[in-house]
Design a protein around this motif. Sequence first.
Motif, PDB file in Angstrom:
ATOM      1  N   UNK B 196      -9.504 -16.615  20.728  1.00 31.60           N
ATOM      2  CA  UNK B 196      -8.072 -16.466  20.442  1.00 31.60           C
ATOM      3  C   UNK B 196      -7.876 -15.770  19.095  1.00 31.60           C
ATOM      4  N   UNK B 197      -8.648 -16.204  18.098  1.00 38.84           N
ATOM      5  CA  UNK B 197      -8.524 -15.608  16.758  1.00 38.84           C
ATOM      6  C   UNK B 197      -8.932 -14.140  16.779  1.00 38.84           C
ATOM      7  N   UNK B 198     -10.003 -13.877  17.516  1.00 43.33           N
ATOM      8  CA  UNK B 198     -10.461 -12.479  17.610  1.00 43.33           C
ATOM      9  C   UNK B 198      -9.376 -11.604  18.204  1.00 43.33           C
ATOM     10  N   UNK B 199      -8.782 -12.117  19.278  1.00 41.37           N
ATOM     11  CA  UNK B 199      -7.751 -11.353  19.962  1.00 41.37           C
ATOM     12  C   UNK B 199      -6.560 -11.122  19.040  1.00 41.37           C
ATOM     13  N   UNK B 200      -6.178 -12.201  18.326  1.00 42.72           N
ATOM     14  CA  UNK B 200      -5.039 -12.097  17.418  1.00 42.72           C
ATOM     15  C   UNK B 200      -5.322 -11.072  16.331  1.00 42.72           C
ATOM     16  N   UNK B 201      -6.578 -11.071  15.854  1.00 44.02           N
ATOM     17  CA  UNK B 201      -6.943 -10.153  14.779  1.00 44.02           C
ATOM     18  C   UNK B 201      -6.894  -8.709  15.286  1.00 44.02           C
ATOM     19  N   UNK B 202      -7.413  -8.559  16.491  1.00 43.39           N
ATOM     20  CA  UNK B 202      -7.431  -7.221  17.090  1.00 43.39           C
ATOM     21  C   UNK B 202      -6.013  -6.679  17.233  1.00 43.39           C
ATOM     22  N   UNK B 203      -5.130  -7.547  17.712  1.00 44.56           N
ATOM     23  CA  UNK B 203      -3.739  -7.131  17.885  1.00 44.56           C
ATOM     24  C   UNK B 203      -3.119  -6.741  16.560  1.00 44.56           C
ATOM     25  N   UNK B 204      -3.402  -7.579  15.539  1.00 45.63           N
ATOM     26  CA  UNK B 204      -2.852  -7.304  14.216  1.00 45.63           C
ATOM     27  C   UNK B 204      -3.378  -5.959  13.699  1.00 45.63           C
ATOM     28  N   UNK B 205      -4.658  -5.714  13.931  1.00 48.10           N
ATOM     29  CA  UNK B 205      -5.250  -4.441  13.491  1.00 48.10           C
ATOM     30  C   UNK B 205      -4.589  -3.265  14.183  1.00 48.10           C
ATOM     31  N   UNK B 206      -4.402  -3.434  15.504  1.00 46.57           N
ATOM     32  CA  UNK B 206      -3.764  -2.362  16.270  1.00 46.57           C
ATOM     33  C   UNK B 206      -2.391  -2.042  15.716  1.00 46.57           C
ATOM     34  N   UNK B 207      -1.649  -3.113  15.424  1.00 50.23           N
ATOM     35  CA  UNK B 207      -0.298  -2.941  14.893  1.00 50.23           C
ATOM     36  C   UNK B 207      -0.347  -2.197  13.576  1.00 50.23           C
ATOM     37  N   UNK B 208      -1.286  -2.608  12.744  1.00 48.03           N
ATOM     38  CA  UNK B 208      -1.388  -2.020  11.414  1.00 48.03           C
ATOM     39  C   UNK B 208      -1.684  -0.530  11.517  1.00 48.03           C
ATOM     40  N   UNK B 209      -2.528  -0.227  12.466  1.00 51.66           N
ATOM     41  CA  UNK B 209      -2.912   1.185  12.624  1.00 51.66           C
ATOM     42  C   UNK B 209      -1.737   2.021  13.084  1.00 51.66           C
TER      43      UNK B 209
END
Lengths: 801, 296
Positions: B196-209
Amino acid sequence: MQEQKSLSEGIMLLKVWLRQRGLDQGYGAFSGYIMGMYVAYLLKRKKLNNAMSSYQVIRNTWNQLSREDWTQKGCTLCPKEIGPQVSDLHLFFDVVFMDVTGFVNICGNMSSEIFQQVRRESALAIKYLDDHGINSFSALFMTNLPFYRQFDHIVSFDAASVRKAEQQLGIPARLDASGPWFTHLGIVGVLRQALDARVHWMCPQLEAVGTWSPVDGPPNPSERPFVLGLALDPEHALALLTKGPAANLPEAKIFRDFWGERSELRRFQDGSVCEAVVWASAGGIAKRRLVCREIVSYAAQKHLGVDNLLYIADQLESVMQLGLGEDGALAVAKACDALGRQLMQLEGLPLDISSVQGAAPSLRYSDPFPPAPYMAFKSKDAFDTVAMKTSECKNKFISPIPVVLNLALSSKWPEDLEAVRRIKAAFYIKIGECLKQQLNIISQPFPTHINVLKDGFIFTLKVYHAREVSLLKETTTPQGLIRYRDTEESLSLEMQYVHLPKLTSALHGLHMSHPCMGPASCLAKRWVSSHLLLDDTLMPELCVELLMAHLFHSPAPYQPPIQPQTAFIRFLQLLARAPWTSEPIILNFREEITRQEIIEIENKFNSERSTLPPLFVVTPETRSGTVWTKHAPSSQVLYRLTQLAKASLQTLDKELLTNENFDYKLIFRTPMNIFDVVINLHNQLARKDESLDATHVDRPKTIPDQANRIPVVGLDYVQCFLKDLRESYSDYALFFCDQHGGCQIGVLFKPNVLKPQEFAVSHTNGHIPKPPKQMELSQDLFIEDVKILGEGIVKSITVKD
Amino acid sequence: MLMCLPQLTSAQFKTAKINLFLTNASMASSATQICGFLAIPVKYKESSGASHWLYCKEHSVRVKTTGKPVGRTLFVINVPAFFTEDCFQKLFGEFGTVSKVFFHKKPTASVPEEETSNFFKKSEPVKGYKVAYVVFEKSSSLEAVLKLKWKTPKVLFGKQDKAPPSAVQRWNAAYDEQITAVADLQADIDDFMRKFDEKAKEEADNLKQSEGQADEDGWFTVTKKVRKPGLARKESVEQRVLQKESKKKAKKELLNFYTFQIRESKMNHLAELRHKFEEDKKRIAQLRQSRRFRPF
């Protein structure tokens, strides 16, 4: 007076009011004639006038009546000072009200108890008229108040005892008294002295004399029993000790003479040395309610020479063995409080526990069979889980005690339901670890809760997270807009975690101010259950408790009872009256709902009656009125309850005061011949200790604290079976079972389901085909399914032809 | 058939279709058919008094899913509570292998989500009477099932079979299943939370990009992370905005400017009073009917 319509209407209303209270018929009654004379008297004194409406007439009459005391200062209709002085007459009569001639006392045979009762009722009537929360018309004129429902305790002297008392009291035969009237006065006098402050008031039963045939002559009043009702004073009635005057005062002699050898000198905490009588050694509160019985029977024996009294007080409770329930609930509450304190002090949790709220019926004192501390389960060998599996232990049914934990606020909770579930489970594991390390309390975490063993009780702790409710409510529209709508899950979560703990504490509070509410609820629940209706899908237990709370919260036209049995009888009366059809039931705890809001609720109720649930209960926390009763009870179940209550009341009306050997279990027995199919179960699987005819089993008193396992909890095969049956057949049949040790399940098919139906994909369940286009619900197949679903628990099946 | 279609008129085509249907029906006339469903009798045990009837038909829906392939899936309703996947294997085993059975409470086109955890189930097990989708390995098996006459009830648990669990055994098993070792539960939770944390982090990264970069149509995505996150997309917020707007609008409007406006407002006021009066009358009648006793 005849020409004045409002006056005669007022008198009629007053007579109806007297009749409903049973005060106007019988020897020494406050008859309608006296009431008429009194209105005439008030008219003469210009307290009433011809221009008044009937409402003003009754109001003023009650007002005057409640203020006057004819036992001290009588009144007269006679205009001139002829005849004897009223003040002199008080030497000869209890109550004085002279008629127009000035020579006849029309209240000559009335006892002061009856007059005081009328006065009290008048004062109450004024109170009801002023209180907007009460539907005063129905309370004052529409409700019948049978004698035995008005009092907590009832003493009945049969004719032989009255004669014995007459000899003992040495009352000479007098010319003018009809029957043993003076003896009755003597008995009342003795009991009044004995009970003193323990009773608010006592009142003899008035019985109308019926017609008789001219051949046999009139019925002899001395053949009738003398029945006396006692209304207890909650402050004094439960005292274990009657304190007399100080030993060196002259009154001490009178006290000693009255109580005889029971009287003893005692030193009290304030240093005084007084005469006192000790009635019972310390016992449960159920025993303390019966101190009055002990006093009455002692006084009757000593001063009246009577030793076989019929004393009606706790017959129902003792038959149902409820005394255990009250003390059991106390132990549960104590353990729950202790656990709550310990949980709040736990260290090392990621979030502190901010509050611990119980939600079990035993914490509202309304569990007929509260969980008992169980014998310690101990394994010497190594084991995987603290909780025992069904193969490891075969214990009796143990009900868990649900508790809701609230955590300190935190912004770190994930915004995802699945993740919240995991975090909560992780929290349970952590609580379990901390409990073991810091307090040496054993527990078993589950994905959805944690079971904790404390003082022999098993608590089921669940964490409430407010965001979870809003996450369940949240939906996103196709436009990407987030909206919040109630869903089934969110409502049930809210009910379990928010409303239930709040209601539990509110009902607990009400029980604290009326200590007989809990046991009365137990009786009521046991009654509903033994009529096979206590079930979350039929009549949820909370609804029973709410109705009982309503009885205590707005007791009009009665006073709040002290004895559970009386409360239970009034509960039956409430069911029989079925007020929910025409008015909302408003439980205004702590007066939190304002008058304006009540009117709004009533308006809503009247305009939307058809769409609201059959039982509409409003509490300050749940003002929508549908939270507790949305799915159940249905109007059919309520109707059945009404019918059962009427039948039970009829039996009690007939038997309670007259039959000494009345089997009180009779009103708990339900007819099984109404059901289409009856499923008989092997009774060793049911909770048979709780059944109606179970012999009382002693509960274990000592709890060895070296238990290291938690036994099987909350596994009730009968309930499992009912659930399975309902899963399969709830569309077509209703299932009824006594949850307290019932070993018969009654099945009632819904109307018309056994007829052939058109084939429809959505309704084929359990149907056999009738080609070309029809299908039919088969009773044979139903029985086959019952056998399959209940293999090992079903003994036999009886089908009504 | 298909080849000659263009030559047929539409009326002829209809009759042809009906004929086809009739031949199908007459073929299975000896089997119990009801409204297009084939009825299959099943007995729980040899000694059972009555038999259960399964109604089945080939699964056909507009929305196609790979889990329930058309042509290989049998749609069964009126499936009793005790039926498991094994029961279907026993019932239809002779016609070919059953590869999968899906149970639902009501007919559902989609396939239930796959469970990823032993402790946190996504869906409750289906209880009571249910519907089943039986997926065969081969389409020929399905045809064979539908062709058979199914006259005598098939016994599911015969003498030589292993006896099914009794009710008490079932309830005991369900109870025991909840009890798990703490370590297993903790491992399951840790595993989920890591993912779950990995997924959340990935999403956050995508958003940031994607922040500050226009997409192909030239739109910028505004995230919560920027300095001015804008309004939340919630119903309550939208309502508040709309209310504010309508208030502003009402302020601008002049309601008592024209004579007709004044006249109308007076009329409305009168109508409202009348309406209220009627309501009150009704209320009093209702109170009187329920014998409420409140003179003042």
